[in-house]
Design a protein around this motif. Structure first.
Motif, PDB file in Angstrom:
ATOM      1  N   PRO A  45       0.697  -1.118   0.222  1.00  0.00           N
ATOM      2  CA  PRO A  45      -0.027  -0.226  -0.019  1.00  0.00           C
ATOM      3  C   PRO A  45       0.776   1.300  -0.066  1.00  0.00           C
ATOM      4  CG  PRO A  45      -0.969  -1.576   1.561  1.00  0.00           C
ATOM      5  CD  PRO A  45       0.402  -1.932   0.919  1.00  0.00           C
ATOM      6  N   ASP A  46       0.285   2.338  -0.500  1.00  0.00           N
ATOM      7  CA  ASP A  46       1.208   3.750  -0.557  1.00  0.00           C
ATOM      8  C   ASP A  46       1.807   4.179   0.743  1.00  0.00           C
ATOM      9  OD1 ASP A  46       0.469   3.542  -3.403  1.00  0.00           O
ATOM     10  OD2 ASP A  46      -1.082   5.039  -3.328  1.00  0.00           O
ATOM     11  N   ASP A  47       0.886   4.007   1.830  1.00  0.00           N
ATOM     12  CA  ASP A  47       1.071   4.193   3.040  1.00  0.00           C
ATOM     13  C   ASP A  47       2.043   3.295   3.989  1.00  0.00           C
ATOM     14  OD1 ASP A  47      -0.898   2.656   3.464  1.00  0.00           O
ATOM     15  OD2 ASP A  47      -1.985   3.692   4.816  1.00  0.00           O
ATOM     16  N   TRP A  48       2.621   2.169   3.346  1.00  0.00           N
ATOM     17  CA  TRP A  48       3.164   1.143   4.186  1.00  0.00           C
ATOM     18  C   TRP A  48       4.478   1.467   4.793  1.00  0.00           C
ATOM     19  CZ3 TRP A  48       7.728  -1.635   3.580  1.00  0.00           C
ATOM     20  CH2 TRP A  48       7.893  -2.908   4.460  1.00  0.00           C
ATOM     21  N   ALA A  49       5.389   2.034   4.048  1.00  0.00           N
ATOM     22  CA  ALA A  49       6.748   2.539   4.227  1.00  0.00           C
ATOM     23  C   ALA A  49       6.665   3.996   5.236  1.00  0.00           C
ATOM     24  CB  ALA A  49       7.788   2.697   3.267  1.00  0.00           C
ATOM     25  N   SER A  50       7.694   4.210   5.923  1.00  0.00           N
ATOM     26  CA  SER A  50       7.723   5.267   6.902  1.00  0.00           C
ATOM     27  C   SER A  50       7.524   6.557   5.979  1.00  0.00           C
ATOM     28  CB  SER A  50       8.954   5.185   7.706  1.00  0.00           C
ATOM     29  OG  SER A  50      10.100   5.269   7.065  1.00  0.00           O
ATOM     30  N   PHE A  51       8.011   6.460   4.890  1.00  0.00           N
ATOM     31  CA  PHE A  51       7.946   7.613   3.937  1.00  0.00           C
ATOM     32  C   PHE A  51       7.718   6.997   2.603  1.00  0.00           C
ATOM     33  CE2 PHE A  51      12.530   7.140   4.201  1.00  0.00           C
ATOM     34  CZ  PHE A  51      12.894   7.318   2.916  1.00  0.00           C
ATOM     35  N   PRO A  52       7.291   7.896   1.590  1.00  0.00           N
ATOM     36  CA  PRO A  52       7.351   7.527   0.067  1.00  0.00           C
ATOM     37  C   PRO A  52       8.687   7.291  -0.505  1.00  0.00           C
ATOM     38  CG  PRO A  52       5.828   9.129   0.417  1.00  0.00           C
ATOM     39  CD  PRO A  52       6.405   9.310   1.606  1.00  0.00           C
ATOM     40  N   HIS A 255      11.714  12.964  -0.026  1.00  0.00           N
ATOM     41  CA  HIS A 255      10.492  12.577   0.963  1.00  0.00           C
ATOM     42  C   HIS A 255      11.219  11.916   2.124  1.00  0.00           C
ATOM     43  CE1 HIS A 255       8.008  12.976  -2.810  1.00  0.00           C
ATOM     44  NE2 HIS A 255       7.539  13.776  -1.918  1.00  0.00           N
ATOM     45  N   ALA A 256      12.203  11.759   2.089  1.00  0.00           N
ATOM     46  CA  ALA A 256      13.199  11.252   3.407  1.00  0.00           C
ATOM     47  C   ALA A 256      13.207  12.183   4.519  1.00  0.00           C
ATOM     48  CB  ALA A 256      14.538  10.439   3.004  1.00  0.00           C
ATOM     49  N   PRO A 257      13.038  11.718   5.588  1.00  0.00           N
ATOM     50  CA  PRO A 257      13.005  12.677   6.793  1.00  0.00           C
ATOM     51  C   PRO A 257      14.490  13.295   7.013  1.00  0.00           C
ATOM     52  CG  PRO A 257      12.418  10.455   7.576  1.00  0.00           C
ATOM     53  CD  PRO A 257      12.905  10.306   6.018  1.00  0.00           C
ATOM     54  N   GLU A 258      14.300  14.477   7.632  1.00  0.00           N
ATOM     55  CA  GLU A 258      15.455  15.179   8.079  1.00  0.00           C
ATOM     56  C   GLU A 258      16.490  14.372   8.842  1.00  0.00           C
ATOM     57  OE1 GLU A 258      16.517  18.223   7.026  1.00  0.00           O
ATOM     58  OE2 GLU A 258      14.624  18.764   6.076  1.00  0.00           O
ATOM     59  N   GLY A 259      17.721  14.437   8.389  1.00  0.00           N
ATOM     60  CA  GLY A 259      18.654  13.492   8.944  1.00  0.00           C
ATOM     61  C   GLY A 259      18.909  12.113   8.334  1.00  0.00           C
ATOM     62  N   ASP A 260      17.915  11.726   7.591  1.00  0.00           N
ATOM     63  CA  ASP A 260      17.966  10.380   6.941  1.00  0.00           C
ATOM     64  C   ASP A 260      18.993  10.312   6.098  1.00  0.00           C
ATOM     65  OD1 ASP A 260      17.218   7.817   5.152  1.00  0.00           O
ATOM     66  OD2 ASP A 260      15.775   7.707   6.779  1.00  0.00           O
ATOM     67  N   ARG A 261      19.804   9.445   5.987  1.00  0.00           N
ATOM     68  CA  ARG A 261      21.046   9.480   5.030  1.00  0.00           C
ATOM     69  C   ARG A 261      20.442   9.344   3.518  1.00  0.00           C
ATOM     70  NH1 ARG A 261      19.883   4.216   5.620  1.00  0.00           N
ATOM     71  NH2 ARG A 261      20.716   2.435   4.408  1.00  0.00           N
ATOM     72  N   ARG A 262      19.225   8.787   3.361  1.00  0.00           N
ATOM     73  CA  ARG A 262      18.848   8.710   2.159  1.00  0.00           C
ATOM     74  C   ARG A 262      18.211  10.004   1.339  1.00  0.00           C
ATOM     75  NH1 ARG A 262      14.875   4.006   3.645  1.00  0.00           N
ATOM     76  NH2 ARG A 262      15.283   5.217   5.695  1.00  0.00           N
ATOM     77  N   ARG A 263      18.187  11.102   2.250  1.00  0.00           N
ATOM     78  CA  ARG A 263      17.827  12.466   1.871  1.00  0.00           C
ATOM     79  C   ARG A 263      19.438  13.146   1.185  1.00  0.00           C
ATOM     80  NH1 ARG A 263      13.497  15.561   3.265  1.00  0.00           N
ATOM     81  NH2 ARG A 263      13.785  18.090   3.057  1.00  0.00           N
ATOM     82  N   ARG A 264      20.297  12.583   1.486  1.00  0.00           N
ATOM     83  CA  ARG A 264      21.498  13.120   1.003  1.00  0.00           C
ATOM     84  C   ARG A 264      21.910  12.574  -0.400  1.00  0.00           C
ATOM     85  NH1 ARG A 264      23.807  11.156   6.034  1.00  0.00           N
ATOM     86  NH2 ARG A 264      24.866   9.471   5.375  1.00  0.00           N
ATOM     87  N   ILE A 265      22.756  13.300  -1.208  1.00  0.00           N
ATOM     88  CA  ILE A 265      22.881  12.853  -2.643  1.00  0.00           C
ATOM     89  C   ILE A 265      24.099  11.649  -2.399  1.00  0.00           C
ATOM     90  CG2 ILE A 265      24.292  13.229  -4.769  1.00  0.00           C
ATOM     91  CD1 ILE A 265      23.715  16.247  -4.198  1.00  0.00           C
ATOM     92  N   HIS A 266      23.093  10.395  -2.999  1.00  0.00           N
ATOM     93  CA  HIS A 266      23.828   9.103  -3.124  1.00  0.00           C
ATOM     94  C   HIS A 266      23.736   8.509  -4.270  1.00  0.00           C
ATOM     95  CE1 HIS A 266      19.980   8.465  -1.749  1.00  0.00           C
ATOM     96  NE2 HIS A 266      20.206   7.077  -1.944  1.00  0.00           N
ATOM     97  N   GLY A 267      24.247   7.328  -4.540  1.00  0.00           N
ATOM     98  CA  GLY A 267      23.994   6.840  -5.936  1.00  0.00           C
ATOM     99  C   GLY A 267      23.904   5.055  -5.797  1.00  0.00           C
ATOM    100  N   HIS A 268      23.308   4.600  -7.022  1.00  0.00           N
ATOM    101  CA  HIS A 268      23.476   3.072  -7.012  1.00  0.00           C
ATOM    102  C   HIS A 268      23.684   2.715  -8.653  1.00  0.00           C
ATOM    103  CE1 HIS A 268      20.845   2.823  -3.853  1.00  0.00           C
ATOM    104  NE2 HIS A 268      19.873   3.672  -3.987  1.00  0.00           N
ATOM    105  N   THR A 269      24.093   1.241  -8.797  1.00  0.00           N
ATOM    106  CA  THR A 269      24.490   1.044  -9.891  1.00  0.00           C
ATOM    107  C   THR A 269      23.066  -0.007 -10.103  1.00  0.00           C
ATOM    108  OG1 THR A 269      26.962   0.790  -9.927  1.00  0.00           O
ATOM    109  CG2 THR A 269      26.041  -0.769 -11.351  1.00  0.00           C
TER     110      THR A 269
END
Length: 364
Positions: A45-52, A255-269
């Motif tokens: 569901p759209d609201d399952w996770a702590s943030f989209p 949409h990650a909360p303030e202080g969450d590492r995923r709010r920072r610029i990062h990357g994936h292969t």
């Protein structure tokens, strides 16, 4: 057809087991070990996770917490018959997730089982052969018109209703059926084999199907990898192909909360798979030329690869759901045969978007 959107997550675990329901003398009755991979596919569901945008990592964390008691353990202490099928059941019973599509267990890179909620098992085993071929009907100058070779891979897929049984089609049974087919295909020029005058991936998959289906009623798909990044499936009636590529991209989850590492610029292969369904061209022997798929998708690829995705104006965010839907919107007008996209941030962790026949599961 309506969209089907599935989040996926996978987790490795190391464990030992004995499979005592197998016949006396079978090597798997001895205590042995595997680097297992557990996978779950589900519609959240759209609201399952702590943030989209948090869905993939939170789904992986949940799966990891369930798998934890199995890691570095003797599985017979937890399950009387720790077959791949029963391991999938054990995981499924503890997931407590909405809309689970399937739970998979790979005991090696070459074999595994995906189990759905109705006890329907998709069992697969991977094989290889080394051969040469050329495609006689391609246009002049096409590289595949020259004699060349591949390290082909084949996956045999068997679907069956387990009906509560602890094991489905035995991998050794698949090995025995494959052996004479391998003897025909390995270290030869495929064009010299009757029925393989035009040995495209599609034609090879059909040729294998015709030889094995009478001996293996459970056979559901034959997959042929021409290279590590493309191949074809055949189910006795329908052909599907896929083209795989990697994207090295920078992201930032807004949409990650303030202080969450995923709010920072990062990357994936990222691993991206485009799946296409079309009728077989009786002259060319293929559904869609892999080269055409690559060429038509290339402008989209160049917007994604080695770029900061958060600078794409049409993207509200760079979470997996937003990305895969953006790719579909861009690619579908160029590739009308496209009906499924897989996008993984890390091995087995990402999403599948399909609006056609979802087709067989591929190893991750």
């Amino acid at each position: 057809m309506t969209d089907q959107f599935l989040y996926t997550a996978s987790v490795n675990f190391e464990a030992a087991r004995r499979v005592l329901l197998l016949p006396e003398g079978h090597r798997s009755r001895n205590l042995h070990g595997h680097s297992f991979l557990a996978e779950v596919r589900c519609a959240l569901p759209d609201d399952w996770a702590s943030f989209p945008g948090g869905e993939v990592e939170e789904l992986k964390d949940k799966l990891a917490s369930i798998i934890s008691p199995l890691d570095y353990s003797e599985l017979n202490c937890e399950l009387e018959q720790p077959t791949d099928e029963n391991l999938a059941r054990w995981i499924r019973s503890r997931l407590d997730l909405p809309s689970v599509e399937s739970v998979g267990v790979q005991s090696t890179l070459h074999e595994g089982v995906d189990l759905d909620l109705k006890e329907h098992a998709h069992i697969w085993r991977r094989y290889t052969f080394e051969s040469a071929h050329q495609l006689p009907n391609v246009p002049v100058g096409h590289k595949c018109g020259r004699m060349h070779g591949h390290g082909f891979e084949v996956i045999l897929h068997a679907d069956q209703d387990l009906g509560g049984h602890s094991i489905g089609v035995d991998y050794d049974h698949l090995d025995a059926l494959w052996a004479p087919v391998h003897a025909e295909l390995d270290h030869v020029c495929l064009n010299d084999i009757p029925g393989l005058k035009n040995p495209t991936s599609e034609v090879i998959s059909n040729w294998i199907w015709q030889r094995l289906k009478p001996q293996l009623p459970e056979l559901s798909w034959v997959t042929v990898y021409e290279t590590a990044s493309c191949g074809a499936h055949f189910d006795g009636k329908n052909y599907r192909i896929w083209k795989e590529m990697t994207l090295d991209s920078a992201v930032q989850l807004r949409h990650a909360p303030e202080g969450d590492r995923r709010r920072r610029i990062h990357g994936h292969t990222y691993k991206l798979r485009l799946h296409l369904h079309a009728n077989l061209d009786q002259v060319m022997g293929w559904t869609v030329d892999f080269g055409d798929v690559k060429r038509l998708f290339d402008p989209i690829f160049k917007r994604l690869d080695h770029h900061p995705l958060y600078e794409i104006a049409e993207l509200a965010d760079t979470d997996i759901a937003s990305l895969i839907r953006w790719i579909r919107d861009q690619a579908a007008p160029l590739l009308p045969q496209l009906d499924r996209i897989d996008l993984f941030e890390t091995r087995g962790c990402g999403a599948i978007l399909s609006w056609g026949d979802i087709g067989p599961a591929l190893p991750i």
